[in-house]
Design an enzyme around this catalytic site. Structure first.
Site, short mmCIF file in Angstrom:
data_model
loop_
_atom_site.label_atom_id
_atom_site.label_comp_id
_atom_site.label_asym_id
_atom_site.label_seq_id
_atom_site.Cartn_x
_atom_site.Cartn_y
_atom_site.Cartn_z
N SER A 62 20.74 -39.89 -54.90
CA SER A 62 20.00 -40.71 -53.94
C SER A 62 20.99 -41.62 -53.19
O SER A 62 22.17 -41.68 -53.51
CB SER A 62 18.93 -41.52 -54.65
OG SER A 62 17.98 -40.67 -55.27
N GLY A 63 20.46 -42.32 -52.19
CA GLY A 63 21.31 -43.15 -51.36
C GLY A 63 21.61 -42.55 -50.01
O GLY A 63 22.30 -43.16 -49.18
N ASP A 117 26.92 -31.49 -58.50
CA ASP A 117 25.83 -30.70 -57.92
C ASP A 117 26.05 -29.21 -58.15
O ASP A 117 25.12 -28.48 -58.51
CB ASP A 117 25.71 -30.99 -56.43
CG ASP A 117 25.13 -32.37 -56.14
OD1 ASP A 117 24.61 -33.00 -57.07
OD2 ASP A 117 25.22 -32.83 -54.99
N HIS A 222 29.83 -40.93 -49.80
CA HIS A 222 29.76 -41.82 -50.97
C HIS A 222 30.80 -42.92 -50.85
O HIS A 222 31.09 -43.61 -51.83
CB HIS A 222 29.98 -41.03 -52.26
CG HIS A 222 29.09 -39.84 -52.40
ND1 HIS A 222 29.52 -38.56 -52.13
CD2 HIS A 222 27.78 -39.73 -52.75
CE1 HIS A 222 28.53 -37.71 -52.31
NE2 HIS A 222 27.45 -38.40 -52.68
#
Length: 330
Positions: A62-63, A117, A222
Site C-alpha cells: 500500500s501507499g 512481489d 518507494h
C-alpha cells in the site's frame, strides 16, 4: 503529527474501509480481513463470470493509492491484493484473491518487478495451479531510470497493462491472448519520474535526501535513489530532463502517455507539466494522454512520472474501452 492518520498499525485497513464505504455496493472484501486484505468486484461471480472471462489480479504494498484497489472494477482489475505500506502481501492473501475470482477462463496476475512481489505472487500462482486453475503471470519492469539495474522496477506503466489486459478480459478474450497483450504492453512501455523530495511513511520522519532547489531524476515509488540530482529551474526544464531520457525508448508511430502525480503535486502544477509535455520534443508523437492525475503514487511524494507506450488500433480501442468507475481511467 503532519498526517491525517490514527495509528501506524491501522492505516492500511482504515484506508481500505474508507475505499469500500465510498464505493457503495461496487466493491467488497474477502473473509479473513484484516489479515487477508483483498478487494474484489462485488458484481463478479466465479460461477457466472469466471466461466467465460479471465480474472485480472494485481496488488502489492500500500501507499500507491489509488493503485491498486482504486482500479478494481469493470474493464480493469477483478481483485487487488493489498500489503502493508511498501510491503508485499503474503502468499496466503494472494492465493485467497486468486481462488476468489478465478473460474474456468483462468486468471492473469500482473506483478511489479520487486523481489517480494515476484516471490509471493509466484508461489501463490504455483499453489493455485496445483488446485487445477489456469494462472498466468506477467512481470512489469517499465522503469528506465537505471539502465544497469539487473531488475528494473515496475512503476506507473503497470496501469497501461491493467487497461489493455482488462479491456480484453472484459470482452471475453481467452487467457492466452490477454496474457500475450499484457507482455507486449510491458515490452513497449517505458517510465521515469522526477521529484522534489522523497515520501513520508506514516509514523516515520521524512528523509531529507533532496536539498532545497534540487530535484531527483529517476527515484523509485518507494523513495529509492534515482540516477542523479539536478538543479531545478522550472517545469519546462523538469519535463525536458524526463523526456530526454524517454525519447530513445519510443517506438515507431503514435504513442499514449500517462502523466502521473506521485502524490504531493498540486493539480495546478500537474496542468503546467501537461502543457510542457504536449509542447516537448515528443509531443507531436503523443496521440492520447492519460491524466494528469494521481494514479500510481508514492504517499506524499512531490513529483511526477511520465510513461509512454507505442500503440496500434487494437491498443487504442482497449485504452478507450469503458471502465467502472469512469474516474479510474482519466
Amino acid at each position: 503529527m503532519r498526517q491525517f492518520v490514527n495509528r501506524r498499525e491501522t492505516v492500511v485497513t482504515e484506508a481500505i474501509d474508507g475505499t469500500l464505504r465510498a464505493a457503495g455496493d461496487r466493491l467488497a472484501r474477502l473473509d479473513g480481513y484484516p489479515h487477508v486484505k483483498v478487494v474484489v468486484r462485488r458484481d463478479w461471480s466465479v460461477a457466472k463470470d469466471g466461466a467465460d472471462r479471465v480474472a485480472l489480479v494485481c496488488g502489492g504494498g500500500s501507499g500507491h493509492e489509488p493503485a491498486h484497489a482504486g482500479f478494481v472494477g469493470r474493464g480493469l482489475l477483478t481483485a487487488a491484493i493489498c500489503g502493508d505500506v511498501f510491503a508485499s502481501p503474503s502468499v496466503e492473501a494472494v492465493l485467497a484473491g486468486i481462488l476468489a475470482v478465478t473460474g474456468e477462463a483462468g486468471c492473469l496476475l500482473v506483478v511489479k518487478n520487486y523481489t517480494g512481489d515476484r516471490l509471493n505472487f509466484g508461489l501463490a500462482a504455483e499453489r493455485a495451479r496445483a488446485q487445477g486453475l489456469q494462472v498466468a503471470m506477467v512481470i512489469v519492469d517499465d522503469d528506465i531510470a537505471l539502465p544497469e539495474l539487473a531488475q528494473p522496477r515496475g512503476v506507473a506503466g503497470t496501469l497501461f497493462v491493467h487497461k489493455i489486459a482488462g479491456a480484453l478480459a472484459e470482452a471475453g478474450e481467452p487467457l492466452e491472448r490477454v496474457a500475450a497483450a499484457a507482455r507486449r504492453t510491458i515490452e513497449g512501455v517505458s517510465s521515469i519520474g522526477l521529484s522534489l523530495g522523497t515520501c513520508t511513511v506514516p509514523g516515520s520522519p521524512p528523509e531529507p535526501r533532496i536539498a532545497e532547489g534540487q530535484a531527483e531524476l529517476g527515484l523509485g515509488i518507494h523513495g529509492e535513489p534515482g540516477v542523479e540530482q539536478i538543479e531545478l529551474e522550472g517545469a519546462a526544464q523538469a519535463v525536458e530532463r524526463v523526456v530526454d531520457r524517454l525519447a530513445p525508448h519510443l517506438g515507431d508511430g503514435v504513442h499514449a502517455a500517462l502523466l502521473n502525480d506521485l502524490g504531493g503535486t498540486t493539480p495546478l502544477e500537474m496542468s503546467i507539466l501537461a502543457d510542457e509535455l504536449a509542447r516537448s520534443s515528443i509531443g507531436d508523437r503523443l496521440r492520447w494522454l492519460v491524466g494528469p492525475a494521481p494514479l500510481m503514487t508514492s504517499l506524499d511524494m512531490h513529483g511526477f512520472s511520465i510513461s509512454v507506450l507505442p500503440i496500434d488500433e487494437a491498443d487504442e480501442a482497449s485504452l478507450l474501452a469503458p471502465v467502472e468507475p469512469e474516474t479510474a481511467w482519466p
